[in-house]
Structures are given as C-alpha cells and as structure tokens.
Scaffold this motif. Structure first.
Motif, PDB file in Angstrom:
ATOM      1  N   UNK B  98       0.813  -1.218   0.000  1.00  0.00           N
ATOM      2  CA  UNK B  98       0.000   0.000   0.000  1.00  0.00           C
ATOM      3  C   UNK B  98       0.841   1.260   0.000  1.00  0.00           C
ATOM      4  N   UNK B  99       2.154   1.106   0.281  1.00  0.00           N
ATOM      5  CA  UNK B  99       3.078   2.246   0.150  1.00  0.00           C
ATOM      6  C   UNK B  99       3.486   2.467  -1.307  1.00  0.00           C
ATOM      7  N   UNK B 100       3.290   1.470  -2.152  1.00  0.00           N
ATOM      8  CA  UNK B 100       3.637   1.632  -3.572  1.00  0.00           C
ATOM      9  C   UNK B 100       2.673   2.617  -4.223  1.00  0.00           C
ATOM     10  N   UNK B 101       3.161   3.297  -5.255  1.00  0.00           N
ATOM     11  CA  UNK B 101       2.267   4.161  -6.036  1.00  0.00           C
ATOM     12  C   UNK B 101       1.561   3.300  -7.096  1.00  0.00           C
ATOM     13  N   UNK B 105       2.551  -0.446  -8.387  1.00  0.00           N
ATOM     14  CA  UNK B 105       1.692  -1.625  -8.169  1.00  0.00           C
ATOM     15  C   UNK B 105       1.389  -2.337  -9.490  1.00  0.00           C
TER      16      UNK B 105
END
Lengths: 182, 182
Positions: B98-101, B105
């Motif tokens: 969920x920290x990925x943009x 993702x």
C-alpha cells in the motif's frame, strides 16, 4: 500510507463549520443548511441532519512516485489554526469516465489535464483530503475537502476555475461547490 | 461498466453454498462453518452467521484497454448451471504494497507477475468476481469469488498455485482458501 478512514459530512443545525453558500455548478445542487459537521468513523446521521454525504479516504489511484515525492514535500494536514475557510466539492463523473481503463483515466487526468501538477501549485496554502463515495452507492463519486486561510481564498478560487476548464472536467456530470468558515 | 455492488459473504448454518474446506494459506484462517450465503446489497448478518466478510465490486484498477478487450471476449458471468464448485479467497496485502504508487503496483502485478495474463489462460472455465474490502475497514483487502465446473477443479488449483509463486504474492500477508459446492 494511513489506513482508510470513513468520513461523513452532515449538514444541518449543528457542526463546527458554518455554511456560507452552496452553489450548484453542474446539475442539481443540495438543499440549504446552516452548519456542517464532519465525522470520522461510521456515524449515524444526527437528528437535525438535512443531508449527509459519506466517503472514505483510500490509497492514491493516479499519483506516480515522482509526484508523491513532490506532494509530500509541501502538503499540509487538515486542522491548521489559520485555515478558517473550507470548501466541500462533491462531484460525480459520467459513465464515459468509468468506461475508461486505468491507463486511459491517468492519460486524461494528468497528461491532458495536469490535475496533479496544477494542484501542486497551490500547496502548501491549500490542504486537501479526497474521499471516495461511488463504491458506497452514494449520489456523488468523490467528495473533496479543502482548508485554507482567508488570505488564500482568491488563490483557491483560481485553482477551482483552472480545474473546471480541463479535459477531465468534460467527464464531470454533477458538481456542487460548498463554502464554509469556522 | 456496471455500478458498484455491495456484497456480503455470511458463513453459518444457512446458504446456497456448502463449505467443503477452509484452509489458512498465509496467517490466520477463519472459523469453521457449514454453509455460505452470498448477499448482494447492504445486508445485516443473519442470526446464525459465524462470520461475515463484506466488500464491493468496483471499477478495474490495473487492466489496460488491450487486456480488457481480451478479457471481455472470453470471461463468463457468475451463476452458470454447470459451475457447481466455488472458491472464496480473501487476501490482505502488506503495508509495503500500500506504500507503492499506482504505477509501481501495476509494475509488480502485471509486468513482474503477469497476474492478468495468467488469469486469462483459465478463461472461460473459471468465472471470477473481485470485491474490495480494505476501504470498509474489513480484516481483508480483497475477496475474490470464483465459480467453475467440477471438471475444471484441477485447472483452478493450478491457477491458484501459479499466482502464489509470483512476486505479487510476496506482498500478501494473509490468505485463506475456502472451497465450496452447491
């Protein structure tokens, strides 16, 4: 990345924010009310609520890494003491928008319309929180909440007008502009 | 693009689907139950429900135009008379996911893991519906529901195993595999 928060905006006789005006921009407006209460978490509408809009914060859907770095360097939290002006702008997008695929939506939102880049120009003055509503079966797809100081009201008006001129806005089929103060 | 539908999966003593097994794959499982009822729309859990999982269908988050064209050419609806087997696979993804943009993702999901391409190989045999849960504050992020004929059960097992070997699955921190029949 903060976990999603449920948020309800309840317009009626009580609430921290005084509603100054409710302007229909595209399509139907919303009934008049004096105050707006903003609740975080799942809330039952209070008895005097004239209308309630619900949404949730979520992960970003379009921002790329370089944009997140630029945004997080300057964006401000809600609740700054000097930010006594607010705007709640509920919008609904058309079926044509929701027929687009992810990459096509990104193309319209940023490549054609520079939504993220234009928004960045108004930071740190304007604090912003986006709430998703469509997935809850609500009448609007997005509820965006903005906070700013009275001295930045002119800049905020300019931001809103610039976004309304973009290609992305041709996909907006309902928009209401609610201005508030505390 | 169909509007979002709220869906609740209620496990207990009643329901069209008989639960054959509930296997914890990553992290905690779920309590045993005999039947599963699938409700569309906002439903209060029935009195015998041992557990309830909620989600909503939504717009696609990763599929690009050429992939949607390929998928819609072969994908099948739920409820086919011959599809008497089903699987409900709730998963939660890690904070790192969920920290990925959005673009990062997509890179993991399709460029590295070929999630969409691999899934396509099992169409039209396997019908699938994805439900989003994270934004509701639920214990899982996604609830995927699959339906297939008994003759395709081996192919379905292969699909699940192939996905679990991908880079994307290194971001899954809880997974339960529930198999059902009617």
């Amino acid at each position: 990345m903060a976990p999603p928060i449920a948020v309800s905006f309840q317009a009626g006789d009580i609430g921290t924010w005084r509603i100054e005006r409710i302007d229909p921009v595209i399509g139907d407006g919303l009934p008049p009310a004096k105050h707006l209460a903003v609740f975080e978490g799942t809330e039952t509408p209070h008895s005097s609520a004239r209308w309630t809009l619900r949404g949730f914060t979520s992960n970003e859907r379009y921002v790329e890494r370089h944009e997140r770095v630029a945004l997080t360097a300057v964006q401000q939290p809600l609740g700054r003491p000097a930010a006594t002006c607010a705007a709640l702008i509920p919008i609904r997008k058309s079926d044509a928008w929701w027929e687009l695929t992810q990459d096509e939506r990104r193309e319209v939102l940023e490549m054609q319309s520079q939504h993220i880049k234009v928004g960045l120009e108004y930071l740190p003055a304007v604090a912003r929180r986006l709430h998703h509503s469509r997935d809850l079966g609500e009448p609007f797809d997005f509820l965006t909440w903005f906070e700013y100081a009275p001295a930045d009201a002119g800049a905020f008006d300019e931001l809103v007008l610039r976004l309304r001129e973009t290609d992305e806005w041709s996909f907006v089929d309902r928009e209401v502009d609610i201005r508030l103060a505390r």
